[in-house]
Motif scaffolding. Sequence first.
Motif, PDB file in Angstrom:
ATOM      1  N   PRO A 201       0.836  -1.206   0.000  1.00 54.41           N
ATOM      2  CA  PRO A 201       0.000   0.000   0.000  1.00 54.41           C
ATOM      3  C   PRO A 201       0.871   1.257   0.000  1.00 54.41           C
ATOM      4  CG  PRO A 201      -0.760  -1.570   1.662  1.00 54.41           C
ATOM      5  CD  PRO A 201       0.565  -2.078   1.161  1.00 54.41           C
ATOM      6  N   PRO A 202       0.426   2.307  -0.671  1.00 54.37           N
ATOM      7  CA  PRO A 202       1.236   3.529  -0.725  1.00 54.37           C
ATOM      8  C   PRO A 202       1.183   4.346   0.566  1.00 54.37           C
ATOM      9  CG  PRO A 202      -0.830   3.872  -1.867  1.00 54.37           C
ATOM     10  CD  PRO A 202      -0.802   2.421  -1.470  1.00 54.37           C
ATOM     11  N   ALA A 203       0.291   3.989   1.482  1.00 52.66           N
ATOM     12  CA  ALA A 203       0.170   4.695   2.758  1.00 52.66           C
ATOM     13  C   ALA A 203      -0.467   3.753   3.766  1.00 52.66           C
ATOM     14  CB  ALA A 203      -0.652   5.970   2.596  1.00 52.66           C
ATOM     15  N   THR A 204      -0.341   4.106   5.027  1.00 57.51           N
ATOM     16  CA  THR A 204      -0.911   3.264   6.082  1.00 57.51           C
ATOM     17  C   THR A 204      -2.349   3.636   6.412  1.00 57.51           C
ATOM     18  OG1 THR A 204       0.035   4.762   7.738  1.00 57.51           O
ATOM     19  CG2 THR A 204       1.347   2.832   7.090  1.00 57.51           C
ATOM     20  N   SER A 205      -2.788   4.801   5.971  1.00 55.76           N
ATOM     21  CA  SER A 205      -4.142   5.258   6.266  1.00 55.76           C
ATOM     22  C   SER A 205      -4.568   6.281   5.228  1.00 55.76           C
ATOM     23  CB  SER A 205      -4.214   5.882   7.666  1.00 55.76           C
ATOM     24  OG  SER A 205      -3.453   7.085   7.710  1.00 55.76           O
ATOM     25  N   ALA A 208      -2.799   9.591   5.819  1.00 59.50           N
ATOM     26  CA  ALA A 208      -1.427   9.611   5.312  1.00 59.50           C
ATOM     27  C   ALA A 208      -1.412   9.724   3.788  1.00 59.50           C
ATOM     28  CB  ALA A 208      -0.685   8.355   5.770  1.00 59.50           C
ATOM     29  N   LEU A 209      -2.371   9.060   3.112  1.00 59.81           N
ATOM     30  CA  LEU A 209      -2.436   9.142   1.654  1.00 59.81           C
ATOM     31  C   LEU A 209      -2.734  10.571   1.204  1.00 59.81           C
ATOM     32  CD1 LEU A 209      -2.494   7.641  -1.104  1.00 59.81           C
ATOM     33  CD2 LEU A 209      -4.951   7.340  -0.761  1.00 59.81           C
ATOM     34  N   ALA A 276      -6.351   4.951  -4.445  1.00 61.77           N
ATOM     35  CA  ALA A 276      -4.993   5.155  -4.926  1.00 61.77           C
ATOM     36  C   ALA A 276      -4.689   4.186  -6.060  1.00 61.77           C
ATOM     37  CB  ALA A 276      -3.992   4.961  -3.784  1.00 61.77           C
ATOM     38  N   ALA A 277      -4.059   4.697  -7.111  1.00 57.44           N
ATOM     39  CA  ALA A 277      -3.669   3.875  -8.259  1.00 57.44           C
ATOM     40  C   ALA A 277      -2.155   3.759  -8.298  1.00 57.44           C
ATOM     41  CB  ALA A 277      -4.188   4.483  -9.550  1.00 57.44           C
ATOM     42  N   LEU A 278      -1.649   2.515  -8.423  1.00 56.06           N
ATOM     43  CA  LEU A 278      -0.216   2.252  -8.480  1.00 56.06           C
ATOM     44  C   LEU A 278       0.125   1.680  -9.853  1.00 56.06           C
ATOM     45  CD1 LEU A 278      -1.069   2.163  -5.403  1.00 56.06           C
ATOM     46  CD2 LEU A 278       0.906   0.669  -5.064  1.00 56.06           C
ATOM     47  N   ILE A 285       0.740   6.390  -8.690  1.00 53.70           N
ATOM     48  CA  ILE A 285       0.403   7.298  -9.788  1.00 53.70           C
ATOM     49  C   ILE A 285      -0.292   8.532  -9.227  1.00 53.70           C
ATOM     50  CG2 ILE A 285      -0.957   7.575 -11.899  1.00 53.70           C
ATOM     51  CD1 ILE A 285      -0.704   4.538 -12.299  1.00 53.70           C
ATOM     52  N   GLY A 286      -1.237   8.301  -8.349  1.00 52.20           N
ATOM     53  CA  GLY A 286      -1.992   9.384  -7.739  1.00 52.20           C
ATOM     54  C   GLY A 286      -3.210   8.822  -7.034  1.00 52.20           C
ATOM     55  N   TRP A 287      -4.039   9.728  -6.486  1.00 55.95           N
ATOM     56  CA  TRP A 287      -5.215   9.276  -5.765  1.00 55.95           C
ATOM     57  C   TRP A 287      -6.331  10.294  -5.946  1.00 55.95           C
ATOM     58  CZ3 TRP A 287      -7.390  12.251  -1.925  1.00 55.95           C
ATOM     59  CH2 TRP A 287      -6.609  13.313  -1.435  1.00 55.95           C
ATOM     60  N   ALA A 288      -7.553   9.867  -5.624  1.00 52.23           N
ATOM     61  CA  ALA A 288      -8.712  10.748  -5.685  1.00 52.23           C
ATOM     62  C   ALA A 288      -9.745  10.248  -4.696  1.00 52.23           C
ATOM     63  CB  ALA A 288      -9.300  10.792  -7.090  1.00 52.23           C
ATOM     64  N   ALA A 289     -10.570  11.161  -4.208  1.00 52.32           N
ATOM     65  CA  ALA A 289     -11.646  10.818  -3.292  1.00 52.32           C
ATOM     66  C   ALA A 289     -12.934  10.609  -4.073  1.00 52.32           C
ATOM     67  CB  ALA A 289     -11.833  11.920  -2.249  1.00 52.32           C
TER      68      ALA A 289
END
Length: 350
Positions: A201-205, A208-209, A276-278, A285-289
């Motif tokens: 995972p790119p973050a733990t929460s 954090a993301l 989150a997209a890896l 790559i990035g993330w969105a809500a």
Amino acid sequence: MRFRPLLVAVAAVLFLLGVAGGARALPPDGPSPDTPGTWASVSPARVAPGEALTFSLGGFPAGETVYIKLDDGSPDVCRVSAHGACVIHTQVIPSSGVVSGSLVLPHDLPAGAHWLRFLASAAVDPATPAAGTLGFTARGNSDFTVVAAGADTSASAPGRPAAPGAPGSAASGGATPTVSGGVAVAVRPEPVAEPAEVPAPPATSGAALAAAPEGGVTAIPAEGRVVLHLPDDYAAEWVFVYAFSEPTPFGWQRVAANGTVQVPTNDLPAGVHRFAALDAEGALIGWAAGEVAVDPAPAGAAENVQTAPAGSLPLAGLGVLGGCLLLSTGLVGWGLVPDARRGAVKRRHP
């Protein structure tokens, strides 16, 4: 040629068993209500015969094969098919359960309203074959209209509206559409295998993301899923999606030609989540809500999942197999009759 009938019998057995085996390989077919949790969409809504039709679907069993039929296998459009049993295209389902692809419609497909039927099956319990198989089926938002060659295909077709994030009109995932004998096919020059590793995972929460760059990723809610739009240069690439607050993996899928990936949300609680997209190397790559709405399963949903005993053959397969055995038994018996006895029979019955 004493053994010619015997050879013919053996060939008949092998051929017809192959036919029965092919029938066995196909999952249960429609028309029937869509399996709960599945969805499908196609683009464009108006298309001419011989042109590419792209599709996206989700909620299907990872690692299995999806079989695609035109108009539920109607005899009006099922004169020839590429894979038997009116199936015009097959594709392996990645770990995310989401498939993006394309096919080319037959040149002689009649004008008017048409649709796709997506079918797959999976073992109830892979460790217990006797438990049987589950059938998956979806028509979803796969309706489209075939117009005469040369007609304007840019206008939206009447009927169901296009789903958000529907695949683009170009061949999805780098596919090169071709036509062979009027049969719809989609050829990928160099198929790229799904990455074998699950990235961290790119973050733990979710909090954090939120500190990471969004990377130009946007999210649009849709029925039973969230559609992530990625930068254009990721089309046809493999990406892995995590949902947050707590990291929830959604597996690998290939980005559609219009730069979208579809994230099933039926198992997520209602509310706003971060997605989150890896990339294939595991880099963010990035993330969105995106907001997830409550989407209860329709009444009688259990009836939409078909169960069949493991190893069972469809009725057609049983009929073929039975006829095969009867025919081959007679031919084998005839092949084993000595030449002298057959000659005596011929002399008594000139």
